[in-house]
Design an enzyme around this catalytic site. Structure first.
Site, short mmCIF file in Angstrom:
data_model
loop_
_atom_site.label_atom_id
_atom_site.label_comp_id
_atom_site.label_asym_id
_atom_site.label_seq_id
_atom_site.Cartn_x
_atom_site.Cartn_y
_atom_site.Cartn_z
N ASP A 107 0.86 -1.19 0.00
CA ASP A 107 0.00 0.00 0.00
C ASP A 107 0.90 1.24 0.00
O ASP A 107 1.24 1.78 1.04
CB ASP A 107 -0.90 -0.02 1.23
CG ASP A 107 -2.00 1.02 1.16
OD1 ASP A 107 -2.06 1.77 0.17
OD2 ASP A 107 -2.81 1.08 2.11
N ALA A 108 1.29 1.65 -1.20
CA ALA A 108 2.19 2.80 -1.36
C ALA A 108 1.54 3.96 -2.08
O ALA A 108 2.06 5.07 -2.07
CB ALA A 108 3.45 2.37 -2.11
N LYS A 109 0.40 3.71 -2.75
CA LYS A 109 -0.39 4.75 -3.43
C LYS A 109 0.48 5.62 -4.33
O LYS A 109 0.39 6.86 -4.31
CB LYS A 109 -1.15 5.60 -2.41
CG LYS A 109 -2.15 4.81 -1.57
CD LYS A 109 -2.92 5.69 -0.62
CE LYS A 109 -3.94 4.90 0.19
NZ LYS A 109 -3.30 4.01 1.18
N ARG A 110 1.29 5.00 -5.16
CA ARG A 110 2.19 5.74 -6.03
C ARG A 110 1.44 6.25 -7.26
O ARG A 110 0.43 5.69 -7.68
CB ARG A 110 3.35 4.85 -6.47
CG ARG A 110 4.25 4.37 -5.33
CD ARG A 110 4.86 5.51 -4.56
NE ARG A 110 5.92 5.07 -3.69
CZ ARG A 110 5.99 5.31 -2.39
NH1 ARG A 110 5.03 5.98 -1.79
NH2 ARG A 110 7.03 4.89 -1.69
#
Length: 300
Positions: free
Chosen positions: A95-98
């Protein structure tokens, strides 16, 4: 040994363990004191969590920010945790939401989705990655290309669980809500690596806290896997979460983080903490159990 694709992992692990995802958001103030206060506490916590969920939960979601906040020690623990979970057959969501333009998005995709054998570092290679579509469809293309090429998955932010999400996601643009436009985009992206599957490897993040919006968005996302955060501490309703389901097992994954790991008594022993986590896993699994063939929730 060739690892299974994201879709294969979803189908296999949901069949074995259900659709609960164990979230790992390491925060020293939320966990028992026996993990210590030295620089290695985060690695010990990650090992403890993976050992506790193995054989009980089919997926783990690492929240990248918590690891980044601990510097190199945190990133080392993240890398080791990803490797350990994947080796155990647990599907790993990072879960890095890049999200960024062209070359930068390609670099992110190489960092998180590309195997070492294909030019990635391998240090942070996950099975699935969360991405942010705010900058437009072209910024998602490198992630989608990488996911298709290497059998990975993506979760694109669509209608999130945070209280301020409606400020943008519920706004009208033309005659459509922003979240509806995002759902249309997500539904057209990606191909699945398993031609026999009814699931698409490019899925959507839709909060468990907004079941009415989720029901509408599910109609626009018939083959997409929805990741539905918000159950537990954020107040999502387990009874209402089924409105986000489609008609295919695996089309809804439900992450719970602090709801599993928060220790209100930080003096508890390792044995008691493990029992607490396992008990909470069983409770959440029972609360969200669903019979796709009977199209009904399974009574707890």
């Amino acid at each position: 040994m060739e690892l299974p694709s994201w879709i294969e992992l979803v189908e296999r692990n949901v069949a074995k363990f259900g659709d609960l995802v164990a979230g790992i958001d390491p925060s020293l103030s939320d966990i028992p004191e026996f993990f210590g206060h030295d620089g290695q506490w985060i690695g010990r916590f990650v090992d403890f969590m993976i050992e506790s969920i193995e054989g009980r939960v089919g997926f783990v979601k690492f929240q990248s920010a918590y690891f980044e906040a601990c510097g190199l020690t945190g990133l080392t623990a993240l890398s080791a945790g990803i490797r350990k979970a994947r080796a155990a057959g647990i599907g790993v969501i990072l879960d890095a939401k890049r999200g960024d333009i062209g070359a930068t998005a390609s670099a992110y995709a190489r960092a998180y989705l590309t195997p070492a054998s294909a030019g990635g570092s391998g240090d942070f290679e996950a099975d699935c990655l969360t991405v942010n579509p705010l900058m437009g469809p072209d910024t998602l293309e490198p992630f989608v290309e990488c996911a298709n090429r290497f059998g990975k998955g993506l979760f694109v932010l669509c209608r999130t669980s945070n209280p301020g999400a409606g400020w943008l996601q519920d706004k009208m643009t033309g005659n459509r809500l922003v979240s509806d436009r995002l759902a249309d985009l997500i539904a057209t992206m990606g191909t699945n690596a398993n031609s026999d599957s009814r699931l698409n490897a490019v899925g959507a993040v839709v909060g468990a806290t907004v079941p009415h919006e989720g029901r509408r968005l599910r109609q626009l996302l018939p083959r997409s896997i929805i990741l539905a955060p918000g159950l537990g501490v954020q107040g999502g309703d387990a009874a209402a979460i089924h409105s986000l389901r489609g008609d295919t097992p695996g089309d809804l994954l439900i992450p719970v983080s602090r709801g599993l790991t928060l220790a209100r008594d930080r003096r508890m022993s390792a044995e008691n903490y493990r029992e607490l986590i396992i008990g909470r896993i069983d409770e959440f699994k029972a609360a969200v159990a669903y019979d796709y063939f009977g199209n009904r929730a399974v009574p707890a």
